[in-house]
Design an enzyme around this catalytic site. Structure first.
Site, PDB file in Angstrom:
ATOM      1  N   GLU A  38      33.071  41.494  58.073  1.00  0.00           N
ATOM      2  CA  GLU A  38      32.543  40.689  56.955  1.00  0.00           C
ATOM      3  C   GLU A  38      31.763  39.616  57.051  1.00  0.00           C
ATOM      4  OE1 GLU A  38      36.284  39.997  53.951  1.00  0.00           O
ATOM      5  OE2 GLU A  38      37.337  40.525  55.898  1.00  0.00           O
ATOM      6  N   SER A  87      37.854  42.725  52.462  1.00  0.00           N
ATOM      7  CA  SER A  87      36.825  43.238  51.571  1.00  0.00           C
ATOM      8  C   SER A  87      36.680  44.880  51.251  1.00  0.00           C
ATOM      9  CB  SER A  87      35.627  42.730  52.229  1.00  0.00           C
ATOM     10  OG  SER A  87      35.307  41.556  52.080  1.00  0.00           O
ATOM     11  N   TYR A 112      30.397  42.572  46.114  1.00  0.00           N
ATOM     12  CA  TYR A 112      29.176  41.802  46.540  1.00  0.00           C
ATOM     13  C   TYR A 112      28.119  42.415  45.931  1.00  0.00           C
ATOM     14  CZ  TYR A 112      33.128  40.269  49.560  1.00  0.00           C
ATOM     15  OH  TYR A 112      34.260  39.606  49.983  1.00  0.00           O
ATOM     16  N   ARG A 145      43.898  33.198  47.051  1.00  0.00           N
ATOM     17  CA  ARG A 145      43.442  33.897  45.959  1.00  0.00           C
ATOM     18  C   ARG A 145      44.550  35.120  46.014  1.00  0.00           C
ATOM     19  NH1 ARG A 145      38.982  36.698  46.831  1.00  0.00           N
ATOM     20  NH2 ARG A 145      40.265  38.895  46.931  1.00  0.00           N
ATOM     21  N   ASP A 197      45.848  38.981  44.832  1.00  0.00           N
ATOM     22  CA  ASP A 197      45.303  39.996  44.020  1.00  0.00           C
ATOM     23  C   ASP A 197      46.401  40.681  43.349  1.00  0.00           C
ATOM     24  OD1 ASP A 197      42.669  39.422  44.652  1.00  0.00           O
ATOM     25  OD2 ASP A 197      42.483  40.577  46.261  1.00  0.00           O
ATOM     26  N   GLU A 209      47.916  41.553  47.492  1.00  0.00           N
ATOM     27  CA  GLU A 209      47.855  40.750  49.001  1.00  0.00           C
ATOM     28  C   GLU A 209      47.419  39.373  48.598  1.00  0.00           C
ATOM     29  OE1 GLU A 209      43.589  41.650  50.748  1.00  0.00           O
ATOM     30  OE2 GLU A 209      44.293  43.534  49.738  1.00  0.00           O
ATOM     31  N   ASN A 249      44.652  36.321  49.807  1.00  0.00           N
ATOM     32  CA  ASN A 249      43.783  36.060  50.738  1.00  0.00           C
ATOM     33  C   ASN A 249      43.665  34.604  50.932  1.00  0.00           C
ATOM     34  OD1 ASN A 249      41.956  38.764  50.594  1.00  0.00           O
ATOM     35  ND2 ASN A 249      42.819  38.403  48.359  1.00  0.00           N
ATOM     36  N   GLY A 269      36.174  34.129  49.063  1.00  0.00           N
ATOM     37  CA  GLY A 269      34.991  34.229  49.026  1.00  0.00           C
ATOM     38  C   GLY A 269      34.228  32.974  48.310  1.00  0.00           C
TER      39      GLY A 269
END
Length: 308
Positions: free
Chosen positions: A21, A150, A216, A255, A257, A269, A271, A275
């Site tokens: 990443e 990612s 992205y 974050r 998900d 999961e 994070n 980002g």
């Protein structure tokens, strides 16, 4: 730390790194660096390579803003180095970072805390693949590297042959794999900042899979903010996101998900370093809560500390 105190410090924005990443991290770091410099903070960009300890020592960094994603940055390794060097840093500590980076451990902790998550199997390189295939009778499934981000190495499989192929692909990224029940439903995410949930985002992707390109790239994804959920379901999802972060011991920004199907939802999961690029979810959620990018960046910086 207080803002006035931080403005007197030399801040290192750690970006780039050694993971798959890297390019996303460079974009996150550049955005963070620009925002802090425009607000009068003394910042230096540091591309976190194998010589990171020497870079930190030679640059005189007093506070680290970690803008790294994936291994050797989001997994507790850099956090441990900063602890040893006595440099306060943003985000979660060593243990929480390591736990959240491992999707298998995360799921076990979610189950322990009675938080909803899809059923799963695990596979380690060298184990009997055919025994795993025999156990997996209900498709589709998602094959994931256990310690990658990612969506790198992830595939959705519909039968045993595809499962075998997905495992071969995922083993390119990690020796440990998560094979998870696929929830055909809505993709949602909840950012959590200092223990408080931000507005929920629903992600609608052309083709239905929120992969690396959808995350992205541009033009492939719609973001519904706030997500159109029933009030009770909305509140419960935010509560579960906060509880998931607490179960792992996360600090600062994170974050969580989710996948939702009808009135049920499942945590996928957590994070620990979301980002901060122009298409990232955390800044979108913060903006919906009345916080611009610069303010979000400073809020994260204020949480820099040791011994988390």
């Amino acid at each position: 730390m207080k803002r006035d105190e931080l403005k007197a410090k030399q801040i290192g924005v750690l970006m780039g790194g050694l993971s798959g990443e890297r390019e996303v991290s460079l974009r996150t770091g550049a955005a963070v660096l620009k925002a802090l410099q425009q607000k009068g903070y003394r910042c230096t960009a540091i591309d976190a390579g194998r010589d990171l300890a020497g870079q930190l020592r030679d640059s005189g960094i007093e506070v680290a803003f970690i803008a790294l994603h994936g291994r050797y940055g989001e997994d507790g390794t850099v956090q441990g180095l900063l602890e040893l060097m006595g440099i306060p840093y943003t985000g979660s500590g060593v243990l929480a970072s390591s736990l959240a980076m491992d999707k298998i451990v995360t799921k076990k902790l979610l189950i322990h805390h009675d938080l909803p998550t899809p059923g799963f199997e695990t596979y380690r390189r060298g184990e009997d693949l055919e025994r795993l295939v025999a156990r997996c009778r209900h498709y589709p499934l998602v094959v994931k590297p256990a310690r990658e981000g990612s969506t790198l190495g992830i595939s959705i499989v519909g039968d045993g042959d595809a499962l075998r192929q997905g495992i071969v692909e995922a083993l390119r990224f990690d020796d440990q794999l998560l094979i998870e029940e696929y929830i055909a439903g809505r993709e949602l995410t909840v950012a959590v900042l200092d223990g408080e949930a931000l507005p929920i985002i629903e992600i609608e992707v052309e083709g239905g899979f929120y992969d690396f390109g959808a995350k992205y790239g541009s033009g492939k994804t719609r973001y519904l903010l706030p997500a159109p959920l029933e009030p009770a379901l909305y509140q419960r999802m935010q509560e579960v996101a906060v509880a998931a972060c607490a179960a792992l011991g996360c600090c600062g920004a994170a974050r969580v998900d989710f996948r939702a199907k009808e009135r049920e939802f499942y945590c996928l999961e957590v994070n620990t370093i979301p980002g901060m690029t122009e298409t990232s979810l955390l800044p979108k959620a913060a903006q919906a809560a009345g916080m611009d990018f610069a303010e979000l960046t400073i809020r994260i910086l204020e949480g820099a500390a040791l011994n988390k």
